[in-house]
Scaffold this motif. Sequence first.
Motif, PDB file in Angstrom:
ATOM      1  N   GLU A 117       9.297  18.652  44.253  1.00  0.00           N
ATOM      2  CA  GLU A 117       8.713  18.541  45.791  1.00  0.00           C
ATOM      3  C   GLU A 117       8.974  17.358  45.897  1.00  0.00           C
ATOM      4  OE1 GLU A 117       7.034  18.988  49.504  1.00  0.00           O
ATOM      5  OE2 GLU A 117       7.987  20.505  47.794  1.00  0.00           O
ATOM      6  N   ILE A 118       8.264  16.452  45.680  1.00  0.00           N
ATOM      7  CA  ILE A 118       8.225  15.131  46.024  1.00  0.00           C
ATOM      8  C   ILE A 118       9.703  14.344  45.514  1.00  0.00           C
ATOM      9  CG2 ILE A 118       7.319  12.667  45.714  1.00  0.00           C
ATOM     10  CD1 ILE A 118       5.061  13.781  44.184  1.00  0.00           C
ATOM     11  N   HIS A 119      10.422  14.874  44.734  1.00  0.00           N
ATOM     12  CA  HIS A 119      12.182  14.588  44.686  1.00  0.00           C
ATOM     13  C   HIS A 119      12.813  15.000  46.598  1.00  0.00           C
ATOM     14  CE1 HIS A 119      15.226  13.298  42.954  1.00  0.00           C
ATOM     15  NE2 HIS A 119      16.113  14.271  43.698  1.00  0.00           N
ATOM     16  N   SER A 120      12.032  15.837  46.209  1.00  0.00           N
ATOM     17  CA  SER A 120      13.168  16.528  47.357  1.00  0.00           C
ATOM     18  C   SER A 120      12.698  16.588  48.248  1.00  0.00           C
ATOM     19  CB  SER A 120      13.129  18.398  47.935  1.00  0.00           C
ATOM     20  OG  SER A 120      11.451  18.214  48.633  1.00  0.00           O
ATOM     21  N   VAL A 121      12.009  15.066  49.241  1.00  0.00           N
ATOM     22  CA  VAL A 121      11.359  14.471  50.520  1.00  0.00           C
ATOM     23  C   VAL A 121      11.324  13.912  50.021  1.00  0.00           C
ATOM     24  CG1 VAL A 121       9.485  13.607  51.594  1.00  0.00           C
ATOM     25  CG2 VAL A 121       9.287  16.573  50.462  1.00  0.00           C
TER      26      VAL A 121
ATOM     27  N   TYR B 103      16.015   7.860  49.878  1.00  0.00           N
ATOM     28  CA  TYR B 103      17.375   7.748  48.566  1.00  0.00           C
ATOM     29  C   TYR B 103      18.890   7.278  50.049  1.00  0.00           C
ATOM     30  CZ  TYR B 103      14.374   9.341  44.953  1.00  0.00           C
ATOM     31  OH  TYR B 103      13.193   8.913  44.080  1.00  0.00           O
ATOM     32  N   GLY B 104      17.970   8.651  51.453  1.00  0.00           N
ATOM     33  CA  GLY B 104      18.776   8.816  52.789  1.00  0.00           C
ATOM     34  C   GLY B 104      19.327   7.088  52.942  1.00  0.00           C
ATOM     35  N   PRO B 105      18.187   6.917  53.024  1.00  0.00           N
ATOM     36  CA  PRO B 105      18.615   5.235  54.417  1.00  0.00           C
ATOM     37  C   PRO B 105      19.560   4.692  53.288  1.00  0.00           C
ATOM     38  CG  PRO B 105      16.917   6.059  54.816  1.00  0.00           C
ATOM     39  CD  PRO B 105      17.108   7.408  54.142  1.00  0.00           C
ATOM     40  N   VAL B 106      18.649   4.615  51.738  1.00  0.00           N
ATOM     41  CA  VAL B 106      19.210   3.260  51.131  1.00  0.00           C
ATOM     42  C   VAL B 106      21.192   4.257  51.128  1.00  0.00           C
ATOM     43  CG1 VAL B 106      19.511   2.617  48.715  1.00  0.00           C
ATOM     44  CG2 VAL B 106      17.267   2.897  49.626  1.00  0.00           C
ATOM     45  N   ARG B 107      21.329   5.267  51.167  1.00  0.00           N
ATOM     46  CA  ARG B 107      22.527   5.077  50.781  1.00  0.00           C
ATOM     47  C   ARG B 107      23.119   5.075  51.397  1.00  0.00           C
ATOM     48  NH1 ARG B 107      20.291  10.419  48.937  1.00  0.00           N
ATOM     49  NH2 ARG B 107      20.316  11.166  46.765  1.00  0.00           N
ATOM     50  N   VAL B 108      22.652   5.261  53.176  1.00  0.00           N
ATOM     51  CA  VAL B 108      23.530   5.274  54.071  1.00  0.00           C
ATOM     52  C   VAL B 108      23.460   3.716  54.252  1.00  0.00           C
ATOM     53  CG1 VAL B 108      23.895   5.867  56.610  1.00  0.00           C
ATOM     54  CG2 VAL B 108      22.708   7.469  55.096  1.00  0.00           C
TER      55      VAL B 108
END
Length: 293
Positions: free
Chosen positions: A153-157, A163-168
Motif C-alpha cells: 500500500e505504501i509503495h503504490s503511493v 519516485y515519480g518526482p525523482v524519475r522526472v
Amino acid sequence: MSTAAIPDLVAGLTDGHNPAGTSHKLSAVRPLTPCHSRSGHLVLEGMTNSEQTSVLITGGNKGLGFEAARRLGELGWKIFLGSRDEGRGRAAADKLTDGGANVVMVPLDVTSDESVTDAVRLVRKHTDRLDVLINNAGASGRAVAPADATAEEIHSVYDTNVYGPVRVTHAFLPLLQAADNPRVVMVSSAVGTFAVVTDPDQPASKMHELAYSSSKTALNMITVRYAQALPEIKFNMITPGEVANRKFAATDMNHHTGQLTVTEGTDPIVKLATIDADGPTGIFIDRLGPVAW
C-alpha cells in the motif's frame, strides 16, 4: 474521526503556512502582490520575463496542474502539459489552446521509466532547454489505518509521490541545466511536516494513515537535498492552501471540499515558478508565506 472521512482529509490537506511562533531557517519569500495581466486576470508581481519561457507540468490535465498551466500560459509561456491519460490530456490542452495558450500535450506517467523517457524525447523536439519543471502529479492512496497498512500500500503511493518526482527530475536535468534560470517546483503537502501533524489543533494530527503523509515528508527531504547539491537550479516546495487558517484548495481529489479556490491554491506554485535568478532555493511555502517543517 470516522474512517470514511479520512480519504477526503488526505486529499484536502495539501495546505500551508507555519503555526504561530515558528520560523523558517532558509530564504525569506516576498509577499504575493496582485496585479493584472493584459487580459485582466489576476497575476503576481515580481515574475520573471515570460518571453519564450518553457514549463513542464506533471498531472496537468486537471486541478492544480491545469490551473497552473492556465495561469502560466496567460503569461505567454510555452506549456508542456503532462498527463497520464492521453485523452484527458488532449482535451485539457485543447481547452488551454482555445484560451490562447501555447500548449504541447505530453503523455506522461510518472510511475513509468519508459513513459518518462518518451516525454523527454517529445519535449526535446520542441525546445533545447526547460526553464521550469512543476512536479504536480500525486496520489492520495486509500488512507489505510496504520495497523492495517502494508508495504504494498505504501509503495503504490510512493511510486507516484516520491519516485515519480525523482524519475522526472532526473530525466529532465540536462534540459533544466541548459536553461539560464532553471526552477523546479514540488507540489507537496502540509501533512508532510512534523509541525502540522504534531499540532493537536490541526486536522492532520487526527488523520491516522501512513502512506500519503510520509510520502510528502520524503518529498520535502528529497527537494532540500536537490537544492543543496544543485545550487544552479532553484528547487522549492509548496503546499496549496493556508496552514495557519487550516484551509486547503478545492479540487477533484478532495471532491471540492476545500475552502480555497483552485486559483488560490496555485498561488504558491506560480510564485515559485516565476522567481528570478536571485530567488530562493530549498524553501517550503503556501500562499501566505513560509511553512514550518
